[in-house]
Design a protein around this motif. Structure first.
Motif, PDB file in Angstrom:
ATOM      1  N   ILE A 154       2.270 -77.623   9.416  1.00  0.00           N
ATOM      2  CA  ILE A 154       2.558 -76.448   8.972  1.00  0.00           C
ATOM      3  C   ILE A 154       2.655 -76.119   7.490  1.00  0.00           C
ATOM      4  O   ILE A 154       2.850 -75.062   7.069  1.00  0.00           O
ATOM      5  CB  ILE A 154       4.349 -75.994   9.500  1.00  0.00           C
ATOM      6  N   THR A 156       0.006 -77.282   5.442  1.00  0.00           N
ATOM      7  CA  THR A 156      -1.383 -77.169   4.875  1.00  0.00           C
ATOM      8  C   THR A 156      -2.254 -76.523   5.840  1.00  0.00           C
ATOM      9  O   THR A 156      -3.288 -76.128   5.650  1.00  0.00           O
ATOM     10  CB  THR A 156      -2.009 -78.477   4.714  1.00  0.00           C
ATOM     11  N   LYS A 157      -1.568 -76.031   7.029  1.00  0.00           N
ATOM     12  CA  LYS A 157      -2.347 -75.597   8.051  1.00  0.00           C
ATOM     13  C   LYS A 157      -3.635 -75.991   8.458  1.00  0.00           C
ATOM     14  O   LYS A 157      -4.790 -75.715   8.771  1.00  0.00           O
ATOM     15  CB  LYS A 157      -2.505 -73.984   7.638  1.00  0.00           C
ATOM     16  N   LYS A 169       3.375 -71.020   9.001  1.00  0.00           N
ATOM     17  CA  LYS A 169       3.261 -71.441   7.528  1.00  0.00           C
ATOM     18  C   LYS A 169       4.635 -71.561   7.225  1.00  0.00           C
ATOM     19  O   LYS A 169       5.493 -70.730   7.055  1.00  0.00           O
ATOM     20  CB  LYS A 169       2.229 -70.348   6.867  1.00  0.00           C
TER      21      LYS A 169
END
Length: 177
Positions: A154, A156-157, A169
């Motif tokens: 969540i 750095t995706k 995010k």
């Protein structure tokens, strides 16, 4: 009285066999590759125009709807494939596909791989893979196994996700002045 309706696809043949001595009825569903038999103790009505079968049941059973849904999925899966698309994002992440096995390289010390059983893997692009299988429940289980190899981070995706999965995010630390 509960009724169960299920549709028989046109590429599947059916045969109704009655044993009058034991008052048993069997419905045989078959095509070139598979066959399936259903034993029925209640009344049956077959509509040849719409290719549907109606089973009437005198006893109340709340699992008739579940039976209907599962049987329809099962009959649909004889000649059709279900698919699920998996994407991954991240710098330096890559994968190799050998036959129906997926080898994932995520900059880790240990090996991450998925060995497919009766599944078709197709590489769509550099970071997309599509999974094809004729059993929907097994497809969902296999795709969840692949996704669990590296969760979507969540912050750095980066990681594995389904193609239409919502990505969350998390906000970073910023000085609000």
């Amino acid at each position: 009285m509960n009724n169960v309706f299920f549709f028989i696809p046109y590429n599947i043949n059916y045969l109704l066999i009655e044993n009058k001595k034991k008052s048993n009825k069997f419905i045989y569903l078959y095509n070139d590759d598979y066959y399936f038999c259903i034993k029925v103790n209640n009344s049956i009505f077959i509509n040849k125009d719409t290719n549907t079968i109606k089973l009437s049941d005198d006893s109340f059973n709340n699992k008739n709807k579940l039976f209907n849904n599962e049987l329809n999925k099962f009959l649909f899966s004889w000649d059709n494939l279900f698919f699920n698309k998996i994407k991954f994002t991240g710098k330096g992440f890559k994968f190799k596909k050998k036959i129906n096995n997926l080898f994932l390289y995520f900059n880790r010390a240990h090996k991450c791989f998925f060995i497919g059983n009766n599944i078709i893997l197709k590489r769509l692009s550099k970071n997309k893979v599509i999974l094809l299988k004729n059993n929907y429940n097994h497809l969902i289980n296999d795709s969840i196994l692949i996704r669990n190899i590296r969760y979507n981070n969540i912050f750095t995706k980066r990681g594995l996700r389904f193609s239409r999965q919502i990505i969350y995010k998390k906000k970073g630390k910023t000085a609000a002045q």
